[in-house]
Design an enzyme around this catalytic site. Structure first.
Site, mmCIF file in Angstrom:
data_model
loop_
_atom_site.group_PDB
_atom_site.id
_atom_site.type_symbol
_atom_site.label_atom_id
_atom_site.label_comp_id
_atom_site.label_asym_id
_atom_site.label_seq_id
_atom_site.Cartn_x
_atom_site.Cartn_y
_atom_site.Cartn_z
ATOM 1 N N GLY A 38 -5.950 5.117 1.064
ATOM 2 C CA GLY A 38 -5.094 5.299 -0.212
ATOM 3 C C GLY A 38 -3.905 6.285 0.196
ATOM 4 N N HIS B 81 3.355 -3.173 5.720
ATOM 5 C CA HIS B 81 2.608 -3.453 6.860
ATOM 6 C C HIS B 81 2.916 -2.857 8.178
ATOM 7 C CE1 HIS B 81 0.441 -6.361 9.523
ATOM 8 N NE2 HIS B 81 1.302 -6.314 10.413
ATOM 9 N N ASN C 260 4.186 -5.672 -0.195
ATOM 10 C CA ASN C 260 3.341 -5.398 0.653
ATOM 11 C C ASN C 260 3.896 -4.296 1.688
ATOM 12 O OD1 ASN C 260 0.554 -5.003 2.031
ATOM 13 N ND2 ASN C 260 1.358 -6.496 3.462
ATOM 14 N N GLU D 73 5.664 5.123 6.795
ATOM 15 C CA GLU D 73 5.342 4.387 5.674
ATOM 16 C C GLU D 73 5.855 4.948 4.547
ATOM 17 O OE1 GLU D 73 1.671 2.093 5.844
ATOM 18 O OE2 GLU D 73 1.723 2.169 7.741
HETATM 19 C C1 GAR Z 1 -1.303 1.378 6.264
HETATM 20 O O1 GAR Z 1 -0.826 1.534 7.612
HETATM 21 C C2 GAR Z 1 -0.881 -0.087 6.060
HETATM 22 O O2 GAR Z 1 0.395 -0.344 6.363
HETATM 23 C C3 GAR Z 1 -1.869 -0.903 6.470
HETATM 24 O O3 GAR Z 1 -3.123 -0.235 6.481
HETATM 25 C C4 GAR Z 1 -2.698 1.538 6.113
HETATM 26 C C5 GAR Z 1 -3.371 1.781 4.915
HETATM 27 O O4 GAR Z 1 -3.259 3.228 4.725
HETATM 28 N N1 GAR Z 1 -1.984 -2.140 5.887
HETATM 29 C C6 GAR Z 1 -2.168 -3.329 6.396
HETATM 30 O O5 GAR Z 1 -2.599 -3.155 7.587
HETATM 31 C C7 GAR Z 1 -2.037 -4.528 5.700
HETATM 32 N N2 GAR Z 1 -2.034 -5.812 6.377
HETATM 33 P P1 GAR Z 1 -3.570 3.958 3.372
HETATM 34 O O6 GAR Z 1 -4.788 3.393 2.796
HETATM 35 O O7 GAR Z 1 -3.602 5.451 3.980
HETATM 36 O O8 GAR Z 1 -2.469 3.841 2.442
#
Ligand code: GAR
Length: 192
Positions: free
Chosen positions: A20, A114, A112, A179
């Site tokens: 999260g 990615h 979303n 991100e």
């Molecule tokens: C992030 O790197 C996001 O881009 C990726 O999971 C991570 C979540 O981190 N999402 C995917 O791979 C979706 N296909 P977070 O829980 O610390 O935000």
């Protein structure tokens, strides 16, 4: 997506499955005066998601839905979103695939983030694949969600160089930092 009118923030739900950090970052962003969104709901596909703690920390409603039966979960989620007058969804590390009927019912107002430069490396293990292919660059993408995995229209992308000493772990850390800049910028781009 329609542009903002007046100064009411758009009621938004963030869907998570894990840590999260993007959720936390979006909550912080949402509290700024010029943010077009307010984060009113956290939806998780797992009780174990660490990100659920941000619900208590920031006083935001949370709910966990079991995706063993996706159709059932989506039906319940849809009602819950309506009940809470949510009109926008941000997926942030949400590791389940939403059905086309759910996406359609929600009017395609779902985005979303990615961890790759889409259309490169849809799905999992993006950093491992970028390293293995000896790519010179990687990055992250915010895109609209469609029923086809990681394939909707791109809203924004950010790119960084892959260093000679980088591995999947170091890259994941660098991209996650990126991100946290990209997601709010993409939301600003959509609504302003
Ligand atoms: C992030 O790197 C996001 O881009 C990726 O999971 C991570 C979540 O981190 N999402 C995917 O791979 C979706 N296909 P977070 O829980 O610390 O935000």
């Amino acid at each position: 997506m329609e542009k903002l009118t007046g100064n009411k923030k758009i009621k938004t739900a963030v869907f998570i499955s894990g840590t999260g950090s993007n959720l936390k970052n979006l909550i912080r962003f949402s509290k700024k005066n010029n943010s077009p969104v307010s984060i009113d709901l956290i939806i998780s596909s797992s009780h174990l998601a660490k990100g659920l703690n941000y619900a208590n920390q920031f006083n935001i409603k949370k709910k966990v839905f079991n995706f063993k039966n996706r159709k059932n979960a989506e039906k319940k989620i849809f009602l819950y979103l309506k009940k809470n007058r949510i009109s926008f969804i941000c997926l942030a590390g949400f590791m389940k695939i939403l059905s086309s009927s759910f996406i359609k019912k929600f009017n395609y107002k779902i985005i979303n983030i990615h961890p790759s430069l889409l259309p490169k490396y849809k799905g999992l293990n993006t950093h491992e694949r970028a390293i293995k292919n000896k790519d010179k660059f990687t990055g992250c993408t915010v895109h609209y969600v469609t029923a086809r995995l990681d394939s909707g229209k791109v809203i924004l992308q950010k790119k960084i160089k892959i260093g000679a000493k980088d591995n999947a772990n170091s890259l994941a850390k660098k991209v996650l930092k990126l991100e946290h800049k990209l997601y709010p910028a993409a939301i600003m781009k959509i609504f302003y």
